[in-house]
Design a protein around this motif. Sequence first.
Motif, PDB file in Angstrom:
ATOM      1  N   GLY A  19       0.813  -1.219   0.000  1.00 57.93           N
ATOM      2  CA  GLY A  19       0.000   0.000   0.000  1.00 57.93           C
ATOM      3  C   GLY A  19       0.845   1.268   0.000  1.00 57.93           C
ATOM      4  N   PRO A  20       1.781   1.401   0.960  1.00 58.21           N
ATOM      5  CA  PRO A  20       2.637   2.594   0.962  1.00 58.21           C
ATOM      6  C   PRO A  20       3.429   2.765  -0.329  1.00 58.21           C
ATOM      7  N   LEU A  21       3.924   1.676  -0.888  1.00 63.13           N
ATOM      8  CA  LEU A  21       4.703   1.782  -2.115  1.00 63.13           C
ATOM      9  C   LEU A  21       3.829   2.220  -3.287  1.00 63.13           C
ATOM     10  N   ARG A  22       2.604   1.698  -3.341  1.00 61.43           N
ATOM     11  CA  ARG A  22       1.679   2.095  -4.399  1.00 61.43           C
ATOM     12  C   ARG A  22       1.369   3.586  -4.306  1.00 61.43           C
ATOM     13  N   ALA A  23       1.114   4.052  -3.087  1.00 53.93           N
ATOM     14  CA  ALA A  23       0.823   5.480  -2.894  1.00 53.93           C
ATOM     15  C   ALA A  23       2.032   6.347  -3.234  1.00 53.93           C
ATOM     16  N   TYR A  24       3.206   5.881  -2.871  1.00 53.91           N
ATOM     17  CA  TYR A  24       4.456   6.605  -3.154  1.00 53.91           C
ATOM     18  C   TYR A  24       4.662   6.779  -4.655  1.00 53.91           C
ATOM     19  N   ARG A  25       4.427   5.712  -5.419  1.00 47.34           N
ATOM     20  CA  ARG A  25       4.585   5.777  -6.864  1.00 47.34           C
ATOM     21  C   ARG A  25       3.533   6.696  -7.487  1.00 47.34           C
ATOM     22  N   ARG A  26       2.292   6.532  -7.080  1.00 43.65           N
ATOM     23  CA  ARG A  26       1.197   7.293  -7.703  1.00 43.65           C
ATOM     24  C   ARG A  26       1.264   8.779  -7.385  1.00 43.65           C
ATOM     25  N   SER A  27       1.842   9.119  -6.253  1.00 48.07           N
ATOM     26  CA  SER A  27       1.914  10.532  -5.860  1.00 48.07           C
ATOM     27  C   SER A  27       2.965  11.316  -6.637  1.00 48.07           C
ATOM     28  N   GLY A  28       3.893  10.597  -7.276  1.00 53.89           N
ATOM     29  CA  GLY A  28       4.987  11.263  -7.966  1.00 53.89           C
ATOM     30  C   GLY A  28       6.147  11.599  -7.056  1.00 53.89           C
ATOM     31  N   LEU A  29       6.032  11.233  -5.785  1.00 52.99           N
ATOM     32  CA  LEU A  29       7.113  11.518  -4.835  1.00 52.99           C
ATOM     33  C   LEU A  29       8.394  10.792  -5.227  1.00 52.99           C
ATOM     34  N   GLY A  64       1.970 -29.321  -7.308  1.00 56.85           N
ATOM     35  CA  GLY A  64       2.090 -28.278  -6.310  1.00 56.85           C
ATOM     36  C   GLY A  64       2.682 -27.038  -6.964  1.00 56.85           C
ATOM     37  N   MET A  65       2.347 -25.874  -6.465  1.00 58.74           N
ATOM     38  CA  MET A  65       2.831 -24.638  -7.065  1.00 58.74           C
ATOM     39  C   MET A  65       3.474 -23.762  -6.000  1.00 58.74           C
ATOM     40  N   LEU A  66       4.728 -23.388  -6.237  1.00 58.54           N
ATOM     41  CA  LEU A  66       5.413 -22.445  -5.349  1.00 58.54           C
ATOM     42  C   LEU A  66       4.970 -21.040  -5.723  1.00 58.54           C
ATOM     43  N   THR A  67       4.531 -20.271  -4.741  1.00 54.00           N
ATOM     44  CA  THR A  67       4.092 -18.898  -5.025  1.00 54.00           C
ATOM     45  C   THR A  67       5.200 -17.880  -4.816  1.00 54.00           C
ATOM     46  N   GLY A  68       6.243 -18.238  -4.060  1.00 55.31           N
ATOM     47  CA  GLY A  68       7.390 -17.363  -3.906  1.00 55.31           C
ATOM     48  C   GLY A  68       7.161 -16.205  -2.954  1.00 55.31           C
ATOM     49  N   CYS A  69       8.101 -15.283  -2.954  1.00 58.91           N
ATOM     50  CA  CYS A  69       8.056 -14.119  -2.060  1.00 58.91           C
ATOM     51  C   CYS A  69       7.807 -12.847  -2.865  1.00 58.91           C
ATOM     52  N   VAL A  70       8.832 -12.382  -3.590  1.00 60.56           N
ATOM     53  CA  VAL A  70       8.664 -11.213  -4.460  1.00 60.56           C
ATOM     54  C   VAL A  70       7.628 -11.506  -5.536  1.00 60.56           C
ATOM     55  N   GLN A  71       7.654 -12.708  -6.099  1.00 56.58           N
ATOM     56  CA  GLN A  71       6.673 -13.069  -7.127  1.00 56.58           C
ATOM     57  C   GLN A  71       5.254 -12.944  -6.579  1.00 56.58           C
ATOM     58  N   ARG A  72       5.045 -13.469  -5.388  1.00 55.41           N
ATOM     59  CA  ARG A  72       3.702 -13.482  -4.805  1.00 55.41           C
ATOM     60  C   ARG A  72       3.185 -12.071  -4.540  1.00 55.41           C
ATOM     61  N   GLU A  73       4.042 -11.215  -4.010  1.00 47.78           N
ATOM     62  CA  GLU A  73       3.564  -9.916  -3.544  1.00 47.78           C
ATOM     63  C   GLU A  73       3.673  -8.792  -4.579  1.00 47.78           C
ATOM     64  N   PHE A  74       4.627  -8.888  -5.498  1.00 53.60           N
ATOM     65  CA  PHE A  74       4.814  -7.805  -6.461  1.00 53.60           C
ATOM     66  C   PHE A  74       4.455  -8.185  -7.896  1.00 53.60           C
ATOM     67  N   PHE A  75       4.350  -9.488  -8.170  1.00 49.93           N
ATOM     68  CA  PHE A  75       3.932  -9.945  -9.490  1.00 49.93           C
ATOM     69  C   PHE A  75       2.832 -10.992  -9.349  1.00 49.93           C
ATOM     70  N   ARG A 131      14.659   2.413  -6.766  1.00 49.61           N
ATOM     71  CA  ARG A 131      14.484   2.447  -8.223  1.00 49.61           C
ATOM     72  C   ARG A 131      13.876   1.151  -8.751  1.00 49.61           C
ATOM     73  N   LEU A 132      14.259   0.036  -8.147  1.00 43.62           N
ATOM     74  CA  LEU A 132      13.849  -1.264  -8.666  1.00 43.62           C
ATOM     75  C   LEU A 132      12.416  -1.631  -8.310  1.00 43.62           C
ATOM     76  N   ALA A 133      11.938  -1.147  -7.190  1.00 44.96           N
ATOM     77  CA  ALA A 133      10.628  -1.582  -6.698  1.00 44.96           C
ATOM     78  C   ALA A 133       9.531  -1.218  -7.690  1.00 44.96           C
ATOM     79  N   PRO A 134       8.697  -2.180  -8.072  1.00 46.26           N
ATOM     80  CA  PRO A 134       7.592  -1.888  -8.986  1.00 46.26           C
ATOM     81  C   PRO A 134       6.430  -1.251  -8.254  1.00 46.26           C
ATOM     82  N   ALA A 135       5.457  -0.778  -9.011  1.00 47.39           N
ATOM     83  CA  ALA A 135       4.215  -0.285  -8.410  1.00 47.39           C
ATOM     84  C   ALA A 135       3.256  -1.463  -8.356  1.00 47.39           C
ATOM     85  N   PRO A 136       3.103  -2.105  -7.224  1.00 50.78           N
ATOM     86  CA  PRO A 136       2.325  -3.353  -7.174  1.00 50.78           C
ATOM     87  C   PRO A 136       0.842  -3.109  -7.359  1.00 50.78           C
TER      88      PRO A 136
END
Length: 426
Positions: A123-133, A181-192, A155-160
């Motif tokens: 949530g905070p990262l999405r708001a940070y990106r959308r605000s232009g900050l 079985g399917m591995l959902t991962g960490c970064v994959q799960r939350e950012f992709f 710089r690397l963090a996407p807008a989730p």
Amino acid sequence: MTAPEELPKLIDDCVHCGFCLPTCPTYVLWGEEMDSPRGRIHLMKQHAEGTPLTPSMAGHFDACLGCMACVTSCPSGVQYDRLIEVTRAQVEQEHPRTRGERAIRGMVFALFPYPRRLRALRGPLRAYRRSGLDRAVRRTGLLERISPSLAAMERLAPAPGRAPRLPERVAARGDRRATVGMLTGCVQREFFPGVNAATARVLALEGCDVVVPRHQGCCGALSLHSGRADEARAFARRTVEAFEGVDVIVVNAAGCGSAMKEYADLLSGDPAWAARAEALGARTRDLAEFLVELGPRAERHPVPATVAYHDACHLSHAQGVRAQPRALLAGIPGLTVREIADPEICCGSAGTYNLFQPEAAGELGDRKAENVRATGAELLVAANPGCSMQIAAALRRRGEEIAVAHTAELLDASLRGLGRAGVLTQ
């Protein structure tokens, strides 16, 4: 995991022929012998023979991406993957880090292997990106002055986007062909999260019941590839336990699949887990690898687009999975696949490398971005979340944008008849 006493034999396998040099990213960048695989092996030999680990030696080991391109190119079968993992563990035990390095590493390993902690940032990262900050912060250069690693992370963090939770079981469409079985991962799960959703849909459309264990966590890849062996073993045990009872474990992130296939070596010294770890490693498949083994059943619809396929290092070099993703893409009507120049050279992501070695990673990212741009493709296809973030960030630095998708998302768009818009609007 290979024990330090086994190092001399592995070291002696290297005949210093130099075939690895043109495939090593840091040697390509700097032309320094000690920043090549055979140079690092020479340093490993010195250390194994009693030379103390100096800051200079640790720096050369830290500068290695662990991309395994040298393993692919070596005619002597040198197991550099095992050498560098043992050496990284020794560096972590013997080399005193600066206060700043300890702080950054502590933050990274307290955050990225824990999906719930990553989720709290969405949530905070999405708001940070959308605000232009974010653009304002970059213009000031403040983070760069505080810490290049923090600046790289920003710089690397996407807008989730939104991340709907997958159910614990996704039923096969039509006659069931397999249960996976399917591995959902960490970064994959939350950012992709779209990649995981697409993966589950594709598997179901191809006749698979998909089991998504709710209590799965990090597979340990980041820890394993950074010399944090005990931490990696703890994550591995939890993953083994979560996936017992399924015939095949499908993984859609290259680094994770590579680590899970290494569990037998990682837990070989633990009698209670060694056999279970070996069994899980033998059942682990990359998504593309599994789908090609299974064979297509669902109808492919046209996706009229031009894509550039990027070979993730831990898929192509560590797992030897190169032809399968290309075969899947070639089976999509209307899709044109273009090859990227110098595919064996890492993009600079390499797990946590672009956070701990941001300058070298930036140079490699720029090289890869230029090669992607030269293809003229409208879409980049990659099979690892770190690669996707790294190359997209490098293109943004050039003032360019490109849509990025996973192989699963292309297949999903084709199987569901979504066409070109189904992937270019991901």
